[in-house]
Design a protein around this motif. Structure first.
Motif, mmCIF file in Angstrom:
data_model
loop_
_atom_site.group_PDB
_atom_site.id
_atom_site.type_symbol
_atom_site.label_atom_id
_atom_site.label_comp_id
_atom_site.label_asym_id
_atom_site.label_seq_id
_atom_site.Cartn_x
_atom_site.Cartn_y
_atom_site.Cartn_z
ATOM 1 N N SER A 155 50.246 33.688 28.537
ATOM 2 C CA SER A 155 48.836 33.310 28.435
ATOM 3 C C SER A 155 48.552 32.571 27.116
ATOM 4 O O SER A 155 48.999 32.988 26.050
ATOM 5 N N THR A 214 43.556 47.515 34.311
ATOM 6 C CA THR A 214 42.233 47.189 33.766
ATOM 7 C C THR A 214 41.161 47.486 34.815
ATOM 8 O O THR A 214 40.097 48.038 34.502
ATOM 9 N N ALA A 242 55.309 38.656 35.453
ATOM 10 C CA ALA A 242 54.434 38.011 36.435
ATOM 11 C C ALA A 242 53.104 37.768 35.766
ATOM 12 O O ALA A 242 52.745 38.441 34.800
ATOM 13 N N ILE A 269 38.571 43.108 29.473
ATOM 14 C CA ILE A 269 38.967 41.700 29.318
ATOM 15 C C ILE A 269 40.176 41.448 30.213
ATOM 16 O O ILE A 269 41.160 42.184 30.162
ATOM 17 N N SER A 270 40.096 40.413 31.027
ATOM 18 C CA SER A 270 41.230 40.099 31.905
ATOM 19 C C SER A 270 41.160 38.642 32.339
ATOM 20 O O SER A 270 40.129 38.210 32.863
ATOM 21 N N GLN A 271 42.227 37.919 32.119
ATOM 22 C CA GLN A 271 42.288 36.536 32.588
ATOM 23 C C GLN A 271 42.139 36.508 34.103
ATOM 24 O O GLN A 271 41.273 35.844 34.643
ATOM 25 N N SER A 272 43.032 37.234 34.768
ATOM 26 C CA SER A 272 43.094 37.165 36.234
ATOM 27 C C SER A 272 41.946 37.905 36.898
ATOM 28 O O SER A 272 41.575 37.597 38.028
ATOM 29 N N GLY A 273 41.419 38.908 36.220
ATOM 30 C CA GLY A 273 40.416 39.772 36.848
ATOM 31 C C GLY A 273 41.022 40.684 37.887
ATOM 32 O O GLY A 273 40.307 41.326 38.660
ATOM 33 N N THR A 314 44.186 42.648 37.101
ATOM 34 C CA THR A 314 45.181 43.572 36.547
ATOM 35 C C THR A 314 44.834 45.008 36.954
ATOM 36 O O THR A 314 43.735 45.503 36.679
HETATM 37 C C1 G6P Z 1 50.589 39.956 32.426
HETATM 38 C C2 G6P Z 1 50.644 38.504 31.996
HETATM 39 C C3 G6P Z 1 50.013 38.357 30.615
HETATM 40 C C4 G6P Z 1 48.598 38.908 30.616
HETATM 41 C C5 G6P Z 1 48.567 40.362 31.118
HETATM 42 C C6 G6P Z 1 47.140 40.823 31.357
HETATM 43 O O1 G6P Z 1 51.417 40.727 31.628
HETATM 44 O O2 G6P Z 1 51.987 38.057 31.969
HETATM 45 O O3 G6P Z 1 49.985 36.995 30.259
HETATM 46 O O4 G6P Z 1 48.081 38.867 29.330
HETATM 47 O O5 G6P Z 1 49.248 40.450 32.378
HETATM 48 O O6 G6P Z 1 46.574 40.038 32.379
HETATM 49 P P1 G6P Z 1 45.046 39.776 32.589
HETATM 50 O O7 G6P Z 1 44.988 38.876 33.790
HETATM 51 O O8 G6P Z 1 44.411 41.102 32.847
HETATM 52 O O9 G6P Z 1 44.518 39.136 31.373
#
Ligand code: G6P
Length: 611
Positions: A403, A358, A605, A349-353, A355
């Motif tokens: 987030s 991950t 960040a 699971i990753s918002q940015s894809g 990280t």
């Molecule tokens: C950073 C951001 C968080 C986020 C985390 C995982 O620490 O500040 O807000 O939850 O990264 O990021 P991702 O993009 O993988 O969800």
């Protein structure tokens, strides 16, 4: 981490680059810099935010039609002018902006120092740009050859834009591990870490792949690998509007994104829920349906807030599918030589894809033979490109570093997958599945209602704004929500906060409770409701100040707690998705009241593309 923008064309580059950097500031904001070409070449850099850089550049009146810029999240070397990018090579022939980490920088630096190369900064980036210049000067290579030879020698991650001062008609770009895209225009081209600086000018983009290198001119674009193999560029349309990346009247992106949750969640299930509410069709899930049905274990890997969504996923999958689930921090998983069996599924699971941990966990799981499913927000990012199948949450761009809507949409996506799979595995009856979907589609309206308590949450924030510590408690589905609430508060207001399973309080944190300790108890009605009332009594008996998130109309906790925030009623599985909203707002208002930079909290960040 770090944001990169490059422009080559006929327009004034200064404004395009500075505006683009502001859009990328969520990636880092320790220092910033820009280089412009206008016959001559000029570089400006400073410690601090892009607005500080803007002031500096505007004082000089210098502009150009070609340039590159950078906003930094420091890894090697403290935030300072000398460590800011662009980094200029020792002979001044190359100027570079870099996102990522050169892991073998120490060995390369020694190699270069032994050959008389001098260094000004502590950055790993200067090592790379000096290596290129060294190959150019001493090796007699062309600029392009020097760049590709150097890239073949470095280990680590990079997104790069480079100027060679002898070739003022082009920018070089390269990527490995850190995202970089090219925006294709008419008589102009753009380069950036993501689409946000580009969409105002063109929707046509090329996503660079690992070890791709581009030679970008005004009217020409050559794409190769760093091993000199020509690649046919694949131009894609990016689906992003300017409104989505602007504040649209909100004082902060974070508040805008909290208020966008009804729409974002709707977009997560839109087109996937069957019209008669009898089922859920997530394309990526169906691509892997056989594996999901056979699965003997699910391992969820993620970082930060996405990890908390993963913890909720554990409850969904175990309740709805009866498949055992483990949730792991990606950073731990990747270095633990994890045991992965044939019928295990790994969900990343990753918002940015993007990280780094991950992504590395995904690669490790694949190398061990697991099927990997991704849940990401940013379309075309690295993790969805590595996984066997997956789904996008369609939350829209999330720019606030903390987030919010990404979390709620990840939770919704996980719940949808779990219920559909539970139904397919025969654990959840058709009626129960339909009833779950009926509750799911009501969530956007319920969040809309929950958001109406914004002013009330502000009043509670005033009560906690001077606290040094806070405790967040929850049980069951509400425990990950307590963790997420605590994370939100600490990351943006700098009030130390811990999330705990409510019943664990008596094994430690209870020792901290006194009249100065706000305790936020997430206590909406579910199976553990009675138990949590006891926990609240235990806090009150020690003079703790209780802020309770309860189900609307709860007059039991209403009488005991010092402050009560009521959310609408829903099924227990979705109670967390409503309860998290006041917690997000509480952190937001506390941070604003304390004068903190909500959208760009110190040291953090948005996208952590380094280990
Ligand atoms: C950073 C951001 C968080 C986020 C985390 C995982 O620490 O500040 O807000 O939850 O990264 O990021 P991702 O993009 O993988 O969800």
């Amino acid at each position: 981490m770090c944001g990169i923008v490059g422009y080559i064309g006929s327009k004034p580059a200064r404004e395009i680059i500075l505006k683009g950097l502001k859009r990328l500031e969520y990636r880092g904001y320790d220092s910033a810099g820009v280089t412009l070409i206008n016959g001559g070449i000029k570089t400006f850099k400073c410690k601090g935010h892009v607005k500080d850089l803007e002031k500096l550049v505007n004082e000089s009146n210098f502009d150009g039609t070609i340039g590159l810029g950078h906003t930094r999240w420091a890894t090697h070397g403290e935030p300072s002018e000398v460590n800011a990018h662009p980094q200029i090579s020792y002979k001044g022939n190359f100027i570079m902006v870099h996102n990522g980490i050169i892991e073998n920088y120490a060995t390369l630096k020694k190699h270069l120092i032994d050959r008389g190369v001098t260094f000004k900064s502590e950055t790993d980036t200067e090592v790379l740009v000096n290596l290129i210049d060294h190959l150019y000067i001493e090796g007699g290579f062309s600029a392009e050859q020097a760049i590709s030879f150097a890239l073949n020698r470095v280990k680590g991650a990079y997104g790069l834009v480079i100027i060679c001062s002898d070739e003022k008609d082009r920018l070089y770009a390269a990527r490995k591990g850190s995202p970089l895209i090219i925006g294709v225009g008419e008589g102009e081209n753009y380069i950036a870490s993501d689409a946000s600086p580009i969409v105002e000018f063109t929707q046509r983009v090329i996503y660079l792949n690992d070890e791709d290198m581009a030679i970008v001119k005004k009217n020409e674009l050559i794409l190769k690998t760093i091993r000199n193999q020509i690649i046919e560029p694949e131009v894609k349309e990016v689906d992003l509007s300017i409104g989505e990346i602007e504040k649209e009247g909100f004082p902060h992106f974070m508040l805008k994104e909290i208020f966008e949750q009804p729409k974002a969640i709707h977009n997560t299930f839109r087109g996937r829920v069957l019209p008669d509410l009898s089922g859920i069709r997530i394309g990526g899930m169906y691509d892997m349906m056989d594996d999901f049905i056979k699965a003997e274990r699910i391992i969820i890997v993620a970082c930060g807030t996405s990890y908390h969504a993963g913890l909720l996923g554990e409850y969904f999958f175990e309740e709805f599918t009866r498949i055992p689930v483990e949730v792991e921090y990606a950073s731990e998983f990747r270095y633990r030589n994890p045991i992965i069996k044939k019928n295990d599924i790994v969900i990343a699971i990753s918002q940015s894809g993007e990280t780094a941990d991950t992504l590395a966990a995904v690669k490790l799981a694949k190398s061990k033979g697991a099927k990997v499913f991704g849940i990401c927000n940013v379309v075309g990012s690295s993790i969805p490109r590595e996984t066997d199948a997956g789904t996008y949450t369609h939350a829209g761009p999330e720019i606030g570093v903390a987030s919010t809507k990404a979390f709620s949409t990840q939770v919704i996506a996980l719940s949808m997958i779990a219920s559909e799979l539970g139904n397919k595995r025969g654990i959840i009856s058709d009626d129960d599945h339909k009833s779950f979907i009926t509750d799911l589609v009501k969530i956007p309206a319920l969040i809309e209602e929950t958001l109406k308590m914004n002013d009330q949450v502000l009043e509670v924030a005033k009560v906690i704004q001077n606290a040094n510590n806070a405790l967040y408690l929850g049980r069951g589905y509400l425990y990950p929500v307590a963790l997420e609430g605590a994370l939100k508060l600490k990351e943006i207001s700098y009030i130390h906060a811990e999330g705990y399973p409510a019943a664990e309080m008596k094994h430690g944190p209870i020792a901290l409770i006194d009249e100065n300790m706000p305790v936020v108890v997430v206590a909406t009605k579910d199976d553990t409701y009675e138990k949590i009332i006891n926990n609240i009594q235990e806090i009150k008996a020690r003079k703790g100040m209780v802020i309770a998130i309860v189900t609307r109309g709860d007059d039991i906790i209403g009488k005991i707690a010092n402050h009560v925030l009521e959310v609408p009623e829903t099924i227990p599985a979705f109670s967390g998705i409503l309860a998290v909203v006041p917690l997000q707002l509480l952190a937001y208002h506390a941070a604003v009241l304390r004068g903190c930079n909500v959208d760009q909290p110190r040291n953090l960040a948005k996208s952590v593309t380094v280990e």
